[in-house]
Design a protein around this motif. Structure first.
Motif, mmCIF file in Angstrom:
data_model
loop_
_atom_site.group_PDB
_atom_site.id
_atom_site.type_symbol
_atom_site.label_atom_id
_atom_site.label_comp_id
_atom_site.label_asym_id
_atom_site.label_seq_id
_atom_site.Cartn_x
_atom_site.Cartn_y
_atom_site.Cartn_z
ATOM 1 N N ALA A 159 108.635 143.263 5.408
ATOM 2 C CA ALA A 159 108.625 143.713 4.116
ATOM 3 C C ALA A 159 109.292 142.676 3.292
ATOM 4 O O ALA A 159 110.273 142.027 3.616
ATOM 5 C CB ALA A 159 108.943 145.068 3.906
ATOM 6 N N SER A 160 108.858 142.218 2.173
ATOM 7 C CA SER A 160 109.362 141.540 1.265
ATOM 8 C C SER A 160 109.246 141.900 -0.315
ATOM 9 O O SER A 160 108.321 142.638 -0.450
ATOM 10 C CB SER A 160 108.875 139.974 1.234
ATOM 11 N N GLY A 161 109.953 141.438 -0.919
ATOM 12 C CA GLY A 161 110.230 141.938 -2.427
ATOM 13 C C GLY A 161 111.121 142.961 -2.584
ATOM 14 O O GLY A 161 112.058 143.124 -1.838
ATOM 15 N N SER A 162 111.228 143.950 -3.715
ATOM 16 C CA SER A 162 112.103 144.586 -4.006
ATOM 17 C C SER A 162 112.119 145.932 -3.480
ATOM 18 O O SER A 162 111.244 146.978 -3.486
ATOM 19 C CB SER A 162 111.813 145.040 -5.735
ATOM 20 N N MET A 163 112.817 146.126 -2.199
ATOM 21 C CA MET A 163 112.833 147.077 -1.172
ATOM 22 C C MET A 163 113.702 148.211 -1.596
ATOM 23 O O MET A 163 113.583 149.446 -1.062
ATOM 24 C CB MET A 163 113.211 146.740 0.214
ATOM 25 N N PHE A 164 114.542 148.045 -2.723
ATOM 26 C CA PHE A 164 115.663 148.994 -3.029
ATOM 27 C C PHE A 164 115.097 150.626 -3.399
ATOM 28 O O PHE A 164 115.640 151.432 -3.088
ATOM 29 C CB PHE A 164 116.745 148.672 -4.159
#
Length: 124
Positions: free
Chosen positions: A23-28
């Protein structure tokens, strides 16, 4: 969020495979990730899911054979598949959701992000 699935292939019955979903990007905001599969002519079904608290959920057909795990440092979810059967043959997809709760963890409509599929074929 972008999801990249890999690890599929052709394996004999009784064999093993490990699928990965990077996964990549805004994971929060992601609070659960899952693996679904879809065989030709069948509906997409949940195989396994894992929450941000590391609670897991499995389809009855894979309990005891498949294990889902998550490496937070690598933003990767794995699906270890052992004792594979011909009926496990399908296209496997990883998914991530931001509002998944226990009652919705099996519902594909609850997942916001999907990766491309990786084909698993179990055949002799």
């Amino acid at each position: 969020v972008q999801l990249q699935a890999s690890g599929g292939g052709l394996v004999q019955p009784g064999g093993s495979l490990r699928l990965s979903c990077a996964a990549s990007g805004s994971m929060f905001r992601i609070n659960a990730m899952g693996w679904y599969r879809q065989a030709p002519g069948k509906q997409r079904e949940l195989v396994a899911a894992i929450t941000s608290g590391d609670s897991t959920n499995y389809a009855d057909s894979v309990k005891g054979r498949f294990t889902i795990s998550r490496d937070y440092a690598k933003n990767t979810v794995y699906l270890q598949m052992n004792s594979l059967k011909p009926e496990d043959t399908a296209n496997y997809y990883c998914a991530a959701g931001t509002t998944i709760i226990t009652s919705t963890i099996r519902n594909p409509q609850g997942y916001n992000y999907w990766g491309q599929g990786t084909q698993v074929t179990v055949s002799s």
